[in-house]
Design a protein around this motif. Structure first.
Motif, PDB file in Angstrom:
ATOM      1  N   LEU A  31     -24.254  18.991  12.611  1.00 13.70           N
ATOM      2  CA  LEU A  31     -23.109  19.194  11.721  1.00 13.70           C
ATOM      3  C   LEU A  31     -22.925  17.900  10.932  1.00 13.70           C
ATOM      4  O   LEU A  31     -22.322  16.949  11.441  1.00 13.70           O
ATOM      5  CB  LEU A  31     -21.846  19.514  12.515  1.00 13.70           C
ATOM      6  CG  LEU A  31     -21.956  20.779  13.359  1.00 13.70           C
ATOM      7  CD1 LEU A  31     -21.316  20.574  14.706  1.00 13.70           C
ATOM      8  CD2 LEU A  31     -21.336  21.926  12.623  1.00 13.70           C
ATOM      9  N   PRO A  32     -23.455  17.833   9.704  1.00  9.63           N
ATOM     10  CA  PRO A  32     -23.355  16.590   8.940  1.00  9.63           C
ATOM     11  C   PRO A  32     -22.013  16.448   8.234  1.00  9.63           C
ATOM     12  O   PRO A  32     -21.359  17.439   7.905  1.00  9.63           O
ATOM     13  CB  PRO A  32     -24.494  16.717   7.927  1.00  9.63           C
ATOM     14  CG  PRO A  32     -24.631  18.185   7.710  1.00  9.63           C
ATOM     15  CD  PRO A  32     -24.266  18.838   9.030  1.00  9.63           C
ATOM     16  N   TYR A  33     -21.616  15.220   8.029  1.00  9.45           N
ATOM     17  CA  TYR A  33     -20.432  14.881   7.243  1.00  9.45           C
ATOM     18  C   TYR A  33     -19.157  15.577   7.714  1.00  9.45           C
ATOM     19  O   TYR A  33     -18.411  16.142   6.940  1.00  9.45           O
ATOM     20  CB  TYR A  33     -20.683  15.162   5.755  1.00  9.45           C
ATOM     21  CG  TYR A  33     -21.868  14.417   5.232  1.00  9.45           C
ATOM     22  CD1 TYR A  33     -21.818  13.039   5.053  1.00  9.45           C
ATOM     23  CD2 TYR A  33     -23.059  15.076   4.958  1.00  9.45           C
ATOM     24  CE1 TYR A  33     -22.921  12.347   4.592  1.00  9.45           C
ATOM     25  CE2 TYR A  33     -24.167  14.387   4.492  1.00  9.45           C
ATOM     26  CZ  TYR A  33     -24.085  13.028   4.313  1.00  9.45           C
ATOM     27  OH  TYR A  33     -25.182  12.329   3.859  1.00  9.45           O
ATOM     28  N   ILE A  34     -18.900  15.520   9.015  1.00  4.34           N
ATOM     29  CA  ILE A  34     -17.673  16.067   9.590  1.00  4.34           C
ATOM     30  C   ILE A  34     -16.540  15.084   9.306  1.00  4.34           C
ATOM     31  O   ILE A  34     -16.677  13.880   9.549  1.00  4.34           O
ATOM     32  CB  ILE A  34     -17.825  16.261  11.119  1.00  4.34           C
ATOM     33  CG1 ILE A  34     -18.964  17.210  11.433  1.00  4.34           C
ATOM     34  CG2 ILE A  34     -16.518  16.728  11.740  1.00  4.34           C
ATOM     35  CD1 ILE A  34     -18.757  18.605  10.956  1.00  4.34           C
ATOM     36  N   ARG A  35     -15.422  15.580   8.822  1.00  4.15           N
ATOM     37  CA  ARG A  35     -14.280  14.712   8.554  1.00  4.15           C
ATOM     38  C   ARG A  35     -13.764  14.102   9.860  1.00  4.15           C
ATOM     39  O   ARG A  35     -13.794  14.741  10.906  1.00  4.15           O
ATOM     40  CB  ARG A  35     -13.148  15.493   7.893  1.00  4.15           C
ATOM     41  CG  ARG A  35     -13.447  15.940   6.508  1.00  4.15           C
ATOM     42  CD  ARG A  35     -12.227  16.538   5.806  1.00  4.15           C
ATOM     43  NE  ARG A  35     -11.168  16.999   6.670  1.00  4.15           N
ATOM     44  CZ  ARG A  35     -10.804  18.281   6.790  1.00  4.15           C
ATOM     45  NH1 ARG A  35     -11.415  19.218   6.110  1.00  4.15           N
ATOM     46  NH2 ARG A  35      -9.804  18.607   7.574  1.00  4.15           N
ATOM     47  N   THR A  36     -13.260  12.899   9.788  1.00  7.45           N
ATOM     48  CA  THR A  36     -12.742  12.196  10.958  1.00  7.45           C
ATOM     49  C   THR A  36     -11.666  13.000  11.667  1.00  7.45           C
ATOM     50  O   THR A  36     -11.656  13.118  12.885  1.00  7.45           O
ATOM     51  CB  THR A  36     -12.175  10.822  10.547  1.00  7.45           C
ATOM     52  OG1 THR A  36     -13.195  10.108   9.865  1.00  7.45           O
ATOM     53  CG2 THR A  36     -11.710  10.042  11.748  1.00  7.45           C
ATOM     54  N   ASP A  37     -10.749  13.594  10.910  1.00  6.15           N
ATOM     55  CA  ASP A  37      -9.660  14.331  11.537  1.00  6.15           C
ATOM     56  C   ASP A  37     -10.138  15.615  12.207  1.00  6.15           C
ATOM     57  O   ASP A  37      -9.471  16.155  13.067  1.00  6.15           O
ATOM     58  CB  ASP A  37      -8.542  14.636  10.534  1.00  6.15           C
ATOM     59  CG  ASP A  37      -9.020  15.430   9.331  1.00  6.15           C
ATOM     60  OD1 ASP A  37     -10.207  15.302   8.954  1.00  6.15           O
ATOM     61  OD2 ASP A  37      -8.206  16.166   8.753  1.00  6.15           O
ATOM     62  N   ALA A  46     -16.082   4.728   8.290  1.00  9.95           N
ATOM     63  CA  ALA A  46     -16.500   5.997   7.693  1.00  9.95           C
ATOM     64  C   ALA A  46     -15.383   7.026   7.757  1.00  9.95           C
ATOM     65  O   ALA A  46     -14.583   7.038   8.687  1.00  9.95           O
ATOM     66  CB  ALA A  46     -17.726   6.528   8.410  1.00  9.95           C
ATOM     67  N   ARG A  47     -15.337   7.889   6.783  1.00 10.88           N
ATOM     68  CA  ARG A  47     -14.389   9.005   6.790  1.00 10.88           C
ATOM     69  C   ARG A  47     -15.066  10.296   7.218  1.00 10.88           C
ATOM     70  O   ARG A  47     -14.410  11.292   7.448  1.00 10.88           O
ATOM     71  CB  ARG A  47     -13.786   9.183   5.408  1.00 10.88           C
ATOM     72  CG  ARG A  47     -12.922   8.019   5.019  1.00 10.88           C
ATOM     73  CD  ARG A  47     -12.249   8.277   3.716  1.00 10.88           C
ATOM     74  NE  ARG A  47     -11.482   7.095   3.340  1.00 10.88           N
ATOM     75  CZ  ARG A  47     -10.809   7.000   2.234  1.00 10.88           C
ATOM     76  NH1 ARG A  47     -10.796   7.993   1.384  1.00 10.88           N
ATOM     77  NH2 ARG A  47     -10.142   5.906   1.963  1.00 10.88           N
ATOM     78  N   ARG A  48     -16.375  10.251   7.295  1.00  6.12           N
ATOM     79  CA  ARG A  48     -17.149  11.420   7.716  1.00  6.12           C
ATOM     80  C   ARG A  48     -18.244  10.957   8.680  1.00  6.12           C
ATOM     81  O   ARG A  48     -18.716   9.839   8.593  1.00  6.12           O
ATOM     82  CB  ARG A  48     -17.763  12.127   6.514  1.00  6.12           C
ATOM     83  CG  ARG A  48     -16.685  12.646   5.571  1.00  6.12           C
ATOM     84  CD  ARG A  48     -17.279  13.483   4.472  1.00  6.12           C
ATOM     85  NE  ARG A  48     -16.280  13.909   3.524  1.00  6.12           N
ATOM     86  CZ  ARG A  48     -15.569  15.016   3.633  1.00  6.12           C
ATOM     87  NH1 ARG A  48     -15.738  15.806   4.652  1.00  6.12           N
ATOM     88  NH2 ARG A  48     -14.679  15.344   2.724  1.00  6.12           N
TER      89      ARG A  48
END
Length: 148
Positions: free
Chosen positions: A118-124, A89-91
């Motif tokens: 906090l939905p769909y947080i970016r991996t970075d 996943a990226r998020r």
């Protein structure tokens, strides 16, 4: 024992219902703040919230742990994190859960639970959530020198 059982309950929430540990008795109400472009607040019964969280975590990798424990007048507050992700996943979905625990002798009761989702947080961005700022050892290299 209550905190340990709660942590195990959070870590198994993504498993099929027959494999999940028994849910810890929560307060009657759980307040969930959904953070996004706008912040929305929802109030659920503890059973309804557990079902929603189980659905969200279904088939995902679930990471959960304790962020902090703070003592207060009537007991203590435990803050947990939950990370829901998939291997490529990226998020990710990131949650913090704050349980306010009332103590009366040997009796412990969770009287209030608050969740931030906090939905769909970016991996970075996950690194930024927990990373501490680096210490500056030598600030002299940042100074501007004009014709010494």
């Amino acid at each position: 024992m209550l905190v340990n059982n709660r942590l195990i309950s959070l870590r198994t929430v993504g498993l099929p219902a027959s494999l999940q540990t028994e849910s810890v008795d929560l307060s009657d109400s759980v307040t969930v703040k959904l953070r996004g472009r706008d912040t929305r607040r929802f109030d659920f019964t503890s059973g309804a919230w557990h079902n929603i969280l189980s659905y969200m975590a279904s088939g995902m990798q679930v990471y959960a742990g304790i962020l902090s424990v703070d003592r207060d007048i009537s007991g203590f507050t435990v803050k947990y994190y939950i990370l829901l992700t998939l291997p490529e996943a990226r998020r990710h979905h990131f949650l913090t859960v704050k349980d306010q625990v009332y103590t009366d002798g040997d009796k412990l009761d969770i009287i209030k639970s608050r969740v931030k989702l906090l939905p769909y947080i970016r991996t970075d961005n996950l690194k930024d959530l927990f990373e501490t700022a680096p210490e500056r050892k030598d600030e002299s290299k940042w100074k501007i020198r004009i014709n010494d």
